[in-house]
Motif scaffolding. Structure first.
Motif, PDB file in Angstrom:
ATOM      1  N   GLN A 199     -70.074  39.066 -29.549  1.00 13.58           N
ATOM      2  CA  GLN A 199     -69.243  38.318 -28.622  1.00 13.58           C
ATOM      3  C   GLN A 199     -69.476  38.785 -27.188  1.00 13.58           C
ATOM      4  OE1 GLN A 199     -65.284  38.959 -30.073  1.00 13.58           O
ATOM      5  NE2 GLN A 199     -65.615  37.791 -31.944  1.00 13.58           N
ATOM      6  N   LYS A 568     -62.207  31.507 -28.654  1.00 10.34           N
ATOM      7  CA  LYS A 568     -62.397  32.306 -29.860  1.00 10.34           C
ATOM      8  C   LYS A 568     -62.407  33.791 -29.525  1.00 10.34           C
ATOM      9  CE  LYS A 568     -64.944  28.868 -32.586  1.00 10.34           C
ATOM     10  NZ  LYS A 568     -66.231  28.546 -33.245  1.00 10.34           N
ATOM     11  N   SER A 572     -59.745  36.583 -30.910  1.00 13.06           N
ATOM     12  CA  SER A 572     -60.202  37.733 -31.699  1.00 13.06           C
ATOM     13  C   SER A 572     -59.691  39.044 -31.113  1.00 13.06           C
ATOM     14  CB  SER A 572     -61.733  37.748 -31.771  1.00 13.06           C
ATOM     15  OG  SER A 572     -62.311  38.063 -30.511  1.00 13.06           O
ATOM     16  N   ARG A 575     -55.930  39.304 -31.857  1.00 14.87           N
ATOM     17  CA  ARG A 575     -55.704  39.627 -33.268  1.00 14.87           C
ATOM     18  C   ARG A 575     -55.875  41.120 -33.534  1.00 14.87           C
ATOM     19  NH1 ARG A 575     -58.393  34.730 -34.447  1.00 14.87           N
ATOM     20  NH2 ARG A 575     -60.357  35.875 -34.672  1.00 14.87           N
TER      21      ARG A 575
END
Length: 643
Positions: A199, A568, A572, A575
């Motif tokens: 990422q 996204k 992430s 989370r």
């Protein structure tokens, strides 16, 4: 009495056992606590003695129940899971031998200190580490091979230090999603990273050499730049072929042969130039007549300049004679001027005669900057591939014009025929939100108060337009930072409202700001939106896209930076309960309120919900943002200052 005495003795024994058990149940292992104290002593000698009671980190208290600074534990308060000690001016060293005795440790962040020395090889004993942040210190030496043995590691940041030598093979860590090592002195070849899992990735400004591993286009030159010895995609310098390494000996005969080829080439070029000049001269003579044929359509002009509406001395210029415009065409064939006072005397011929600069091409049209003789500057958008009748286009533009709001840029005129659709706006000199956030180039960054003001203004404009145009089924359709402009008063305004409803769905791999429900491929029979069939869906799309703009304001990152999907990525990080990593470092360094940034982040996360029905409408979004803005205004100015 004997029975009562026996019962009392058993109760006392049970209570004694409980008293002995309770301290063990809520305490960190003594060995781990002693190791943490030694780790802190090496990290900043003397800190435990001078920091005071609020610091913790002493032998008389427990790491989990004694409020040790930067320490987070599990729900049972028995195991240390995170140590986060950032920006505390520590000047000691990293004692991995002591640290790794704390077997439960998953997150270690020491970024923004003044640590010296290196990273010990015994870091490999911290088997449960998932996040290791050591950026912005004075660490040096070679990164140990032990880093590559941390099989649970997900994020590794060693950027902005003085590390040197060859990089350990951290590419072998299958779950690694972040690797940041920019601004060091690392050298040698890059390991064969599998970029599909990453990422974040950056090794810029080092001394790496050799070819860049195949990144499949996921990361751009900014992730590898500043390494003079690196070559290959995505860098501009290709890797040399084996033949280029061989010395070339030029014989006299070879020179003669190449000289002969050069003479032949010059002759061919001269002949081609002559033929082209002749054709251009003939074309100019034909254009001297007031009528010409373009794409089997007649264009009648009233000016000696002909139909060259966008002819210009700019290098990025186009000619309107490429357009299929004719008064004989059925449907609307003249310029429709709306209610803007700036365009009350505007004529279609004015646009045809004016010089025009090509500003850019997009998936859905071409944008021109047009300067009239009167000095007025307009932007003309030529729209392509829009399956909409002239009557519906006329209705849509007039409805958008009627629903006026100061934070929505209105169209001032439009032209619509079967084959061409042109839309005219006033030119906005102060640029877009995209350029303000990302094209800094030495300018001061946008502060938090200004970003919050921008968010509030745009949400207010969208909420108003949604309420006015919901019955007509006209959402914006393409909210993004490049479509948020700043007027002459530096007020943000949304441009191109209502231009996307009837466009084709985007290909899922090409959209820079797509909603989850648009991520599945559609058949040819489904490529056109129907306003009546998806009236609410279009407005929910707007909410999603606005949420992405909020993320752009909070993170300072581009929506699609080298293939990374911003929504996204943020999800992430959140989370993993590492929310502070989301925010733009510029905002953190200026001391922006983390509480209010988190509040805006929560609004954004609601907007980008994968389930459209769970997204709030724009009116609710506006109320939430304005509430946060009011809190901010009690202590900071909300005036937008352009760098």
């Amino acid at each position: 009495m004997g029975m009562v005495k026996l019962i009392r003795m058993r109760v006392l024994s049970l209570l004694s056992l409980l008293v002995l058990f309770i301290p063990v149940a809520i305490s960190v292992d003594d060995n781990a606590k002693s190791s943490m104290l030694l780790f802190m002593q090496r990290l900043s000698p003397g800190i435990v003695r001078h920091a005071g009671d609020n610091w913790g980190w002493n032998s008389s208290s427990d790491p989990c129940t004694g409020n040790w600074k930067g320490v987070s534990c599990d729900s049972t308060l028995q195991f240390v899971q995170k140590i986060v000690l950032e920006g505390l001016n520590f000047s000691g060293s990293l004692d991995a031998d002591s640290l790794c005795i704390v077997r439960s440790l998953g997150v270690l962040s020491l970024k923004g200190n003044n640590l010296t020395g290196g990273v010990p090889g015994t870091i490999s004993n911290c088997k449960h580490l998932t996040h290791l942040y050591l950026s912005s210190n004075n660490l040096s030496g070679q990164l140990p091979d032990g880093l590559s043995e941390l099989g649970n590691l997900k994020r590794l940041d060693v950027s902005n230090n003085d590390f040197s030598g060859i990089l350990p093979n951290v590419a072998r860590i299958s779950g690694l999603v972040t690797f940041l090592a920019q601004n060091n002195r690392l050298s040698g070849a890059l390991p064969a990273f599998d970029f599909a899992n990453f990422q974040q990735f950056n090794v810029s400004n080092n001394n790496f050499t050799g070819p860049v591993p195949d990144g499949k286009g996921l990361f751009g030159a900014d992730s590898f730049g500043g390494n003079p010895g690196l070559c290959g995609n995505p860098l501009p310098n290709p890797c040399p072929s084996p033949s280029q390494h061989k010395s070339k000996k030029w014989s006299v005969s070879r020179f003669d042969a190449y000289f002969g080829y050069m003479i032949i080439g010059l002759l061919v070029t001269a002949f081609a130039v002559y033929k082209i000049s002749s054709k251009l001269r003939q074309k100019k003579e034909r254009n001297s007549t007031p009528k010409r044929k373009v794409r089997n359509q007649d264009i009648t002009t009233t000016s000696s300049s002909g139909p060259n509406a966008y002819s210009s001395t700019h290098k990025n210029s186009e000619n309107i004679s490429e357009f299929s415009i004719t008064s004989a065409e059925s449907g609307a064939s003249s310029l429709v001027v709306l209610t803007s006072p700036a365009a009350k005397d505007l004529k279609f011929e004015d646009l045809l005669r004016a010089p025009a600069e090509l500003l850019g091409r997009g998936k859905h049209g071409t944008l021109y900057k047009v300067i009239l003789n009167s000095g007025l500057i307009f932007v003309v958008k030529r729209i392509k591939d829009w399956r909409i009748s002239p009557e519906e286009f006329d209705h849509r533009m007039k409805k958008v014009d009627q629903a006026k709001h100061p934070n929505v840029l209105p169209p001032i005129a439009f032209y619509c025929s079967k084959q061409e659709k042109l839309l005219v706006y006033l030119y906005q000199r102060n640029g877009s939100l995209f350029s303000l956030l990302h094209a800094r180039r030495g300018r001061e960054a946008v502060d938090w108060a200004s970003r919050l003001t921008i968010a509030a203004a745009i949400s207010d404009g969208l909420a108003f337009m949604h309420s006015k145009l919901r019955e007509d089924g006209i959402p914006h359709g393409n909210i993004k930072s490049t479509n948020i402009l700043f007027d002459e008063k530096a007020e943000p305004c949304v441009s191109e409202y209502g231009l996307m409803l009837a466009h084709r769905h985007e290909h899922p791999n090409r959209s820079t700001n797509k909603t989850p429900e648009q991520s599945e491929s559609l058949s040819d029979a489904e490529v056109v939106y129907e306003a009546t069939a998806s009236r609410d869906g279009g407005f929910k799309d707007d909410v999603y896209r606005f949420g992405v703009v909020l993320l752009e304001l909070l993170t300072g990152k581009m929506v699609q930076n080298n293939g990374t999907d911003l929504a996204k990525w943020v999800n992430s990080v959140v989370r993993e309960e590492w929310t502070g990593e989301v925010f733009d470092g510029v905002l953190v360094s200026e001391g922006a309120s983390e509480e209010r940034m988190v509040n805006v982040l929560q609004v954004a996360l609601r907007c980008i919900s994968d389930v459209p029905g769970e997204r709030p409408n724009m009116r609710v979004v506006t109320e939430m943002i304005n509430s946060i803005k009011q809190e901010e205004e009690r202590s900071t100015s909300s005036e937008i200052i352009f760098p």
